[in-house]
Structure formats: C-alpha cells, structure tokens
Design a protein around this motif. Structure first.
Motif, PDB file in Angstrom:
ATOM      1  N   GLY A 432       4.403  11.364  -4.988  1.00 11.49           N
ATOM      2  CA  GLY A 432       5.189  10.145  -4.869  1.00 11.49           C
ATOM      3  C   GLY A 432       5.023   9.492  -3.506  1.00 11.49           C
ATOM      4  N   ILE A 433       4.986  10.325  -2.447  1.00 13.31           N
ATOM      5  CA  ILE A 433       4.790   9.787  -1.103  1.00 13.31           C
ATOM      6  C   ILE A 433       3.425   9.118  -1.006  1.00 13.31           C
ATOM      7  CG2 ILE A 433       4.631  10.374   1.344  1.00 13.31           C
ATOM      8  CD1 ILE A 433       7.430  10.758   0.286  1.00 13.31           C
ATOM      9  N   LYS A 434       2.416   9.724  -1.627  1.00 22.08           N
ATOM     10  CA  LYS A 434       1.043   9.228  -1.511  1.00 22.08           C
ATOM     11  C   LYS A 434       0.749   8.075  -2.456  1.00 22.08           C
ATOM     12  CE  LYS A 434      -3.750  10.871  -1.715  1.00 22.08           C
ATOM     13  NZ  LYS A 434      -4.629  12.052  -1.970  1.00 22.08           N
ATOM     14  N   GLU A 435       1.226   8.164  -3.713  1.00 17.23           N
ATOM     15  CA  GLU A 435       0.835   7.198  -4.742  1.00 17.23           C
ATOM     16  C   GLU A 435       1.961   6.264  -5.167  1.00 17.23           C
ATOM     17  OE1 GLU A 435      -0.931   8.938  -8.180  1.00 17.23           O
ATOM     18  OE2 GLU A 435      -2.255  10.272  -7.037  1.00 17.23           O
ATOM     19  N   GLY A 436       3.173   6.489  -4.669  1.00 16.79           N
ATOM     20  CA  GLY A 436       4.298   5.679  -5.088  1.00 16.79           C
ATOM     21  C   GLY A 436       4.347   4.336  -4.382  1.00 16.79           C
ATOM     22  N   CYS A 437       5.339   3.547  -4.715  1.00 17.75           N
ATOM     23  CA  CYS A 437       5.456   2.198  -4.166  1.00 17.75           C
ATOM     24  C   CYS A 437       5.706   2.230  -2.666  1.00 17.75           C
ATOM     25  CB  CYS A 437       6.597   1.451  -4.858  1.00 17.75           C
ATOM     26  SG  CYS A 437       8.224   2.205  -4.619  1.00 17.75           S
ATOM     27  N   ASP A 438       5.160   1.227  -1.965  1.00 21.24           N
ATOM     28  CA  ASP A 438       5.510   1.010  -0.561  1.00 21.24           C
ATOM     29  C   ASP A 438       6.262  -0.304  -0.388  1.00 21.24           C
ATOM     30  OD1 ASP A 438       3.555  -1.082  -0.444  1.00 21.24           O
ATOM     31  OD2 ASP A 438       2.014   0.375   0.075  1.00 21.24           O
ATOM     32  N   THR A 439       6.408  -1.050  -1.491  1.00 21.97           N
ATOM     33  CA  THR A 439       7.151  -2.312  -1.488  1.00 21.97           C
ATOM     34  C   THR A 439       7.850  -2.456  -2.831  1.00 21.97           C
ATOM     35  OG1 THR A 439       5.490  -3.352  -0.054  1.00 21.97           O
ATOM     36  CG2 THR A 439       6.981  -4.827  -1.257  1.00 21.97           C
TER      37      THR A 439
END
Length: 640
Positions: A432-439
């Motif tokens: 989740g940290i790597k592939e999840g949303c950043d916005t």
C-alpha cells in the motif's frame, strides 16, 4: 427522518452516558460495558467504549486493553477505535504504565496506531525521552518507530528533533523501512519549522533535503519530502531536487535559477490543483447527486481551466491529441453531470506514466467499473473509463445505493493498489505504501449517514433498549471519520483535496483537507486554502497585542494562531482571556493546546482540560472558564 435519527445516535456516541450514575459501582458499569459489546451495531459498541472510558479508572484502561485482543468482526476497525477512545479519555499520569504494558503485549506493525496514540499520551503527560528511545530502538518495527516520531511531531515536542537526528544516524538499509522513517522525519521538521534556524534542527533539515538527490530515495518519498519543504519554506512551487531547497536553507533564495528545476506535474479536479502520480478519485454517487445544479454553481464551474504545465509539458505519443483546455458544459444539468464532466476532464489530463482509481460511494462503496484498482493512465484505460462514466448514473441501487457512505469511499481509496484492493491493516501494508494513492480528490454533496458496518436495525443503545433507534453507522459522525482518515494517512502521506457540491458538509470537508495537507472548495463559493485565507485575513497596520489578537481569531494557519496564543501569554494579556477561551474549541488541536497553556499562564488558574477531548467536553470547559473569568476579571486587571 434518517438524518435526524443519525444525529441522535451521533450525539449518543459523543456524550458520556448520563446513565452511568454516581451511585453505580464500577463492577456494574463493567458488566454493562461487556453486555453492550455484544450488540451487532458497531456504533453501539463504540458508545460502550466511550462510556466506560469516561470513568477515568485505571481498571477501565486495563479492561479496554484486554478487549483490544478479543474483538470480533470488524477486528481491525474495532482495535483502531479502542485505541483512539482509550487515549482520548484515559490520559492522566496514572495511565502511563498501563499504556506501556499494553504496548509491550502488542508490538506488531499492525499495532502502530495504538503506539502512535499511546505515545502521544506519554509525550504530553509523561516523559518525551521515553518516546525518543522508542524511535531510536532498532529492534522495533519501522512502523512503530515511525509512530513515535509522528507522536512527537503532533505534540510539537522539541525532543522530536533529537529523535529525528538519532534515527537519521542509523537508517535501515531495507528500502521500505528507510522510506517510512525518512517521511516521518519530514513530518517532525514540518511540526518544528518555526525552529529551523536552530543548529540542531538545521542539521537534520539539511540531511532531509539531501535525500532528494540520493538514488536510494524513491520518487514517492521525494514527493512527500518536497510537499513538506514547500510548507516549511513557505514557497509557491515545489521541487524534487535538493538544490533549490538548499539555497532556501542557506538564505540564497534570490540567486536561485528557478527555470532549471521543473516542478512536478500538476493535476486538477474542480479547479483544485495537486501534485502526485497515483491519484484516487472518490465520488459521491448518492441519489441527491441527481439534484440540479444552480445557475451560480454552473457559473462557478465554467471558470475551471487546466493547469498550464499539463498542456505544454506533458509528453504524448505521436498523433495523440492534447487534452481539452476547457470543459464542455453542454447538457450538464445535475450535480452528477458536473462531477462526471470534471472527472473526465481530470482523467484526460493525466500523463501515461501516472495511475488512477475511480471510487464511488452511496450505501456501499467500490470501484466504478471498469476500474478494478490503480490503473495506469494509458490512453486505452483513460478512454475506457471516460466511456463508462458516460453510461453511469448516480443514485442507482444496482451500483451503490442511495445513502452517503463517505468513510467507505475514502477507506477504499487507501486500500486501492495495482492488483485491486488490500485487506485489513492496509495503513501499514508495504504494498500500500509503494503502490497506493499519493493524492486523493474527494467530492460529496451531503452529510455522511452510513458506513460499511451499518446494520440499519434497532438495538440496545448505551445500556437502554430503544426500539426507535436505528443504527446508521459509526462513521456517520465527522470526528470519527477524520480520526480514521488520520490513521489511514499516518504513513501514506497522501495529499487530500475536497470538493463540496450543494449542501456538502463544508466543515467536515475542510477538516479532511486540512488533515491531508490539501485544499477544499465549495462549488458556488471560493476554494479555501491556508494561503488564500492568509492573504485576505492578514492583519493590516496592527502591532503588538492587537495584531496577536487578530491572528488568534482570523489567521487560517493553525501554527500562526498557536504562536499568537503563546505571545499573548507572554504579555500576560487579560484582554486576551475571552478570546483564548473561544480558542479552546479551535478546529486545530495545536491551537487548543496553546490556548489552554496561555490561559494557565495569564490567570494562574486552571480547569481540567484535554485538547484531544470531544466537542461537548470542550464546550463544558469553556463554560467553566467564562464563569470563573466573570467572577475574577476585576482582580486580574487590578494586579500589578
């Protein structure tokens, strides 16, 4: 009727039960507590935790710690709630050992929220050095160490800089662990930005800036760092290279060749601009979205344009047409029509190296087909999504239902990954940290009144059988939604922007945006941001006490309001007392904390108060302060 009943239940959760009468023994309260924990409605179980915690007893803390390990479905969500409730109501010095024992028994990454909440109690009520030692303990999960840094940051504890320096000195080599700790160090420096000239803080800040040029630093971590540096140095633009920030740190801003450093690509939704690569759109699909937009709202929408750097700098395949610069408003009649038009406009502006997920919510929440997770923004995927949106209708019971499950929509935004959706404990999942949303872009047109665990059936509410009570969902209350979004975003560090349509829950959307370092906008009104508000409300031609009072009341930046409260305390300003009492209910916890300390310093008096307590507690404390000040104002003004 549904909204009224929903509000009734919300008040039940927020208010400590009056039925916990003074003559009840603790054993009787405990029996009632254990009985109510068997209720099928999650919000009734939550109310039981609140009522039990308000006893203030150490035995209550120990029992809640036991229940933390015994909860049934939804296991993870109940654990988060127990941790939040216990640390809100049980936070005196006598409770510290209880939390230490609780943490010792529960020391996995998935317990990071418990550690964060418990360590905030330790930092504010006990010994911050204990929290510093946790951050520096190499044998702990990096998420637990990061939770210690986050706790120190949120309590604005000066020792946080020492903790950050110790963590920096021995960063782990594993990329995921390294990223989580560096990003929490960035959070510490954001909280301590007023001290950036201090040598110790400056040294840590220098190390953080240099991470931007290291090959080991992921693009996502660079984005997290740059977003916080933009606030630390109060700049308009943000850059993913170290040089501009080093010039800021060294006081060489006027010599920076800004043209050499390209800012990250900007994305827009309803005119709100954001930076990010992996974007989740969370769209209200309830029946009220079929209401017609007003003339004023449509006039406001017609001002939306695409950011300049999208059409000019985005790389496109040969023969590929650039995205439209304006939205075609022909045929837009309802709120959902407007949402669909803006969503299509935003999707068409994405670069092929970006990702997107589109999530709808009503009674239920989920991906809007054909979206199945975080999709690459290829022309094929974007065009497929746009075509599907043209065929999608809000308020469809077949798709999501007709109520407003805002929490469910946001929950799925933070679960979304490339392969679909994560399970429980998503907030500490490495994928989740790597592939999840950043916005995240959130749009809603009404107050939440449902969640994923709503039963819709009558139950035993707070110790009393109530056949008229309908369980609409624990997360139909704003403070619970914001609390859980803070958990979801504790390590993700996504930027969250909110749009309100029609009767959208403006205060809630503003609170969500503030927690996500984003902006909010009400269609038909003006986009709200700290910078916008600062320009319009900046004190003019005022000095000394008058200026500080103006900042305390009007400045949009909570850090500035908190500093104003501290400055008024140094002046021993009796004139400020009524305004500081008002600030005990400020929307920002840091301001409430500063106002309470200022009142203590100015008056020499105190009323038991915690800045983390709920609305009703704060109102009761304000009432007590006002009564005391009315009786003692003359004495305070007469003293030398």
């Amino acid at each position: 009727m549904r909204a009224a009943l929903c509000l009734l239940l919300c008040l039940g959760v927020l208010l400590p039960s009056a039925r916990a009468a003074d003559d009840d023994t603790f054993d009787e309260l405990k029996k009632r507590y254990l009985r109510e924990l068997r209720d099928p409605a999650l919000e009734v179980r939550t109310g039981a935790h609140v009522t039990f915690a308000t006893t203030g007893r150490l035995e209550a803390l120990r029992e809640m710690a036991r229940q933390y390990g015994r909860v049934d479905d939804p296991e993870a969500q109940q654990q988060y709630l127990i941790a939040s409730i216990a640390t809100t109501y049980l936070r005196q010095n006598e409770h510290r050992e209880g939390y230490a024992a609780w943490r010792k028994r529960r020391d996995k990454a998935r317990d990071a929220w418990l550690w964060y909440r418990a360590l905030r109690v330790e930092a504010s009520r006990g010994d911050p050095k204990v929290v510093v030692r946790v951050a520096a303990t190499l044998t702990l999960s990096p998420f637990l160490r990061a939770a210690a840094l986050e706790a120190l940051a949120d309590e604005e504890e000066p020792a946080a800089v020492d903790a950050a320096a110790q963590v920096f000195a021995r960063l782990p080599s594993e990329p995921g662990a390294r990223a989580v700790l560096i990003e929490s160090i960035a959070e510490v420096l954001l909280a301590q930005r007023a001290q950036r000239a201090d040598p110790k803080c400056r040294a840590v800040l220098l190390k953080l800036i240099r991470q931007l040029d290291k090959k080991a630093t992921s693009e996502r971590t660079k984005l997290v760092i740059a977003r916080r540096l933009r606030v630390i140095f109060d700049t308009e633009e943000m850059y993913l290279e170290a040089r501009p920030w080093l010039d800021h740190l060294l006081g060489k801003v006027e010599k920076v060749d800004w043209g050499r450093y390209a800012p990250p690509q900007k994305n827009t939704f309803f005119g709100l601009e954001a930076t990010g690569v992996r974007i989740a759109y969370v769209i209200d699909m309830s029946a009220s979205m079929l209401d017609r937009v007003t003339v004023r709202e449509l006039d406001d929408l017609k001002t939306i344009r695409r950011p300049r750097n999208v059409t000019k700098t985005a790389k496109r395949s040969p023969g590929e047409r650039p995205p439209p610069n304006r939205i075609d408003w022909e045929g837009v009649e309802t709120r959902f029509d407007a949402a669909r038009a803006c969503l299509k406009f935003s999707l068409q502006g994405l670069r092929p190296d970006q990702y997107f997920a589109v999530i709808g919510f009503a009674d239920r929440a989920g991906f809007i087909p054909p979206c199945t997770g975080m999709l690459r923004a290829s022309p094929k995927n974007v065009n497929g999504m746009v075509k599907a949106l043209d065929k999608t209708t809000a308020g469809s019971r077949k798709l999501f239902g007709s109520s407003t499950n805002l929490h469910g929509g946001m929950h799925r935004a933070f679960k979304a990954i490339g392969g679909g959706m994560l399970g429980e404990y998503e907030y500490v999942h490495p994928v989740g940290i790597k592939e999840g949303c950043d916005t995240v872009f959130l749009l809603s047109d009404g107050a939440p009144c449902w969640d994923d665990w709503a039963t819709g059936v009558a139950g035993v509410a707070f110790g009393v059988s109530n056949p008229d009570a309908v369980a609409f969902g624990n997360y139909s209350t704003g403070h619970q939604i914001v609390d859980d979004l803070q958990r979801l975003n504790l390590f993700r560090k996504a930027e969250v922007h909110c749009v309100g349509l029609g009767s959208g829950p403006v205060a809630l959307l503003e609170a969500i945006a503030e927690a996500g370092m984003g902006r909010s906008r009400v269609v038909g009104g003006k986009a709200i941001s700290a910078k916008d508000m600062e320009e319009t409300l900046r004190p003019q031609n005022k000095t000394g006490e008058a200026k500080e009072l103006d900042v305390l009341q009007n400045d949009a930046d909570p850090v500035s309001r908190g500093k104003a409260a501290t400055a008024l305390a140094r002046r021993k300003s009796v004139n400020a007392v009524p305004f500081l009492i008002d600030a005990l209910d400020d929307e920002a916890p840091r301001v409430r904390k500063a106002a309470h300390k200022a009142l203590q310093d100015i008056t020499g008096h105190d009323v038991t108060y915690s800045h983390d307590m709920d609305y009703d507690h704060r109102k009761s404390v304000q009432k007590a302060w006002r009564a005391w000040f009315e009786a003692n104002e003359a004495r305070l003004r007469a003293r030398k």
